[in-house]
Scaffold this active site. Structure first.
Site, PDB file in Angstrom:
ATOM      1  N   CYS A  99       0.914   9.587   2.785  1.00 50.15           N
ATOM      2  CA  CYS A  99       1.967   9.050   3.655  1.00 50.15           C
ATOM      3  C   CYS A  99       1.401   7.869   4.449  1.00 50.15           C
ATOM      4  O   CYS A  99       0.282   7.951   4.966  1.00 50.15           O
ATOM      5  CB  CYS A  99       2.441  10.151   4.605  1.00 50.15           C
ATOM      6  N   GLU A 129      -4.872  17.365   5.669  1.00 49.61           N
ATOM      7  CA  GLU A 129      -4.761  16.057   6.336  1.00 49.61           C
ATOM      8  C   GLU A 129      -5.973  15.830   7.237  1.00 49.61           C
ATOM      9  O   GLU A 129      -6.542  14.736   7.292  1.00 49.61           O
ATOM     10  CB  GLU A 129      -3.457  16.003   7.151  1.00 49.61           C
ATOM     11  N   CYS A 194       3.685  12.169  14.026  1.00 50.18           N
ATOM     12  CA  CYS A 194       4.780  11.531  13.293  1.00 50.18           C
ATOM     13  C   CYS A 194       6.086  11.726  14.082  1.00 50.18           C
ATOM     14  O   CYS A 194       6.398  12.834  14.502  1.00 50.18           O
ATOM     15  CB  CYS A 194       4.877  12.176  11.920  1.00 50.18           C
ATOM     16  N   SER A 269       9.149  20.063   3.862  1.00 53.10           N
ATOM     17  CA  SER A 269       8.996  20.270   2.416  1.00 53.10           C
ATOM     18  C   SER A 269      10.176  21.028   1.815  1.00 53.10           C
ATOM     19  O   SER A 269      10.099  21.510   0.686  1.00 53.10           O
ATOM     20  CB  SER A 269       7.724  21.081   2.128  1.00 53.10           C
TER      21      SER A 269
HETATM   22 FE1  F3S Z   1       4.488  11.504   6.685  1.00 55.52          FE
HETATM   23 FE2  F3S Z   1       5.572  12.374   8.871  1.00 55.52          FE
HETATM   24 FE3  F3S Z   1       6.165  13.464   6.614  1.00 55.52          FE
HETATM   25  S1  F3S Z   1       3.467  11.847   8.586  1.00 55.52           S
HETATM   26  S2  F3S Z   1       4.377  13.250   5.360  1.00 55.52           S
HETATM   27  S3  F3S Z   1       6.645  11.354   7.227  1.00 55.52           S
HETATM   28  S4  F3S Z   1       5.905  14.552   8.526  1.00 55.52           S
END
Ligand code: F3S
Length: 371
Positions: A99, A129, A194, A269
């Site tokens: 990502c 990660e 994020c 997910s």
């Molecule tokens: Fe990326 Fe945020 Fe999803 S870091 S993988 S958009 S939870």
């Protein structure tokens, strides 16, 4: 039954990109040779993983398990630079779906390390990660997983940067920032949580506070899903983590659903398809309960008489046309439904032209109603 679905539920940008890239790769002729792999589970969702495997993508946990020259998809969590080097050494063709938000943290860590700064990472030990970011500065990184770690830590006397795992708790990161600022004179702090995660948690909290029952759809193995569960549990005593629609029935069994307010959110997910199926399961269960209350009325008559087109309902619709952006379905009652094209991407075998020719009927979740 009133269902409140969080607008932010389901695939985030990073996971969506990784899943779409994997399906695209499987469509290419090279994938037919059976040499296409995902390095670690691409997504915390068993249904999607099984689909990918059925289409020929194999799952391996380490580079050592890969044959030379394999096609390899890197998931959104990213990998340490040492892993990319090992893949290059084996002549693998890499589709790097790290990502971009995670990639940015790698760059911060890499630059800080090159300047001799300590890289302080806030996150869950062993999370892929976090392992990936640690790899950017293996000798001079420090991992903190909670505020107590920061309080107990004797930080080296040199400049440092502070970054966090993208799905870490916003409140906890704020608390750790204050402690670190008091202990290190020269520290640069990066806001790396994020925004998707933060917004999702805020919305889940708000909904959970206003409903009788809260459902979080996702996997126990997903960090962002488990944080959502925690956030919702603090607001709603009846919070349930479910992975698929079959878990709804036992939870709602014996409940008076008619006046029930149910909130739904889902981890990053969770495919939209599963969210829709959960809602459908709930509405069907309510319809069944109502039918029993009404005695002899046939189910078909009952369905024909309810005002179907309400927000949150799942109705039948016939695919009638499509354009570059949307697919249009006839949901009767002189109404037409509009579904974004990308929602059909999960099933690359679905042929829209054939669906129109066959008047194919699909289940449609009513997200919004406009005149
Ligand atoms: Fe990326 Fe945020 Fe999803 S870091 S993988 S958009 S939870």
């Amino acid at each position: 039954m009133e269902i409140r679905l969080a607008k932010t539920s389901g695939f985030c940008f990073g996971v969506k990109h990784a899943v779409e890239s994997a399906y695209k790769l499987l469509d290419q002729p090279a994938a037919q040779s059976g040499q296409t792999y995902m390095l670690g589970k691409l997504i915390h969702n068993e249904t999607v993983l099984e689909e990918l495997k059925a289409k020929g993508m194999q799952l391996v946990d380490t580079v050592a398990d890969l044959p030379d020259g394999a096609q390899v998809v890197i998931r959104a969590h990213g990998v340490p630079p040492q892993t990319l080097e090992a893949l290059a050494g084996k002549g693998c063709a890499v589709v790097n779906c790290t990502c971009p938000y995670v990639g940015k943290i790698h760059r911060y860590a890499q630059q800080a390390c090159a300047q001799g700064e300590t890289v302080i990472i806030v996150g869950t030990p062993g999370h892929p990660e976090v392992v990936g970011i640690q790899g950017e500065c293996p000798d001079h990184s420090i991992l903190l997983s909670k505020r107590e770690d920061a309080e107990a830590m004797d930080f080296p006397d040199r400049p440092a940067i502070l970054v966090s795992q993208t799905t870490f708790s916003y409140e906890e990161y704020q608390a750790i920032q204050s402690i670190v600022k008091n202990k290190i004179a020269n520290v640069r702090i990066f806001d790396t949580i994020c925004s998707t995660t933060e917004t999702r948690q805020k919305e889940a909290k708000e909904i959970a506070a206003a409903v009788d029952m809260m459902f979080v759809i996702g996997s126990k193995g997903s960090s962002n899903t488990m944080k959502l569960v925690k956030v919702c549990e603090a607001q709603c005593g009846e919070t349930f983590l479910i992975e698929n629609p079959s878990e709804v029935r036992p939870i709602l069994a014996g409940r008076a659903t008619r006046s029930l307010k149910i909130g739904i959110t889902a981890g990053a997910s969770t495919p939209e398809r599963i969210i829709r199926e959960v809602i459908q399961e709930m509405t069907e269960q309510e319809a069944n309960a109502n039918q029993q209350d009404m005695g002899d009325v046939s189910f078909t008559d009952f369905i024909d008489n309810i005002p179907q087109l309400k927000r949150g309902a799942t109705v039948k619709g016939v695919i009638v046309r499509y354009d570059s952006e949307n697919v249009y379905v006839d949901v009767r009652d002189k109404s037409e439904g509009k579904i974004p094209r990308h929602e059909f991407d999960a099933d690359p075998d679905f042929d829209l032209d054939q669906a129109i020719a066959n008047h194919t009927e699909i289940d449609v979740y009513v997200r919004n109603i406009r005149n």
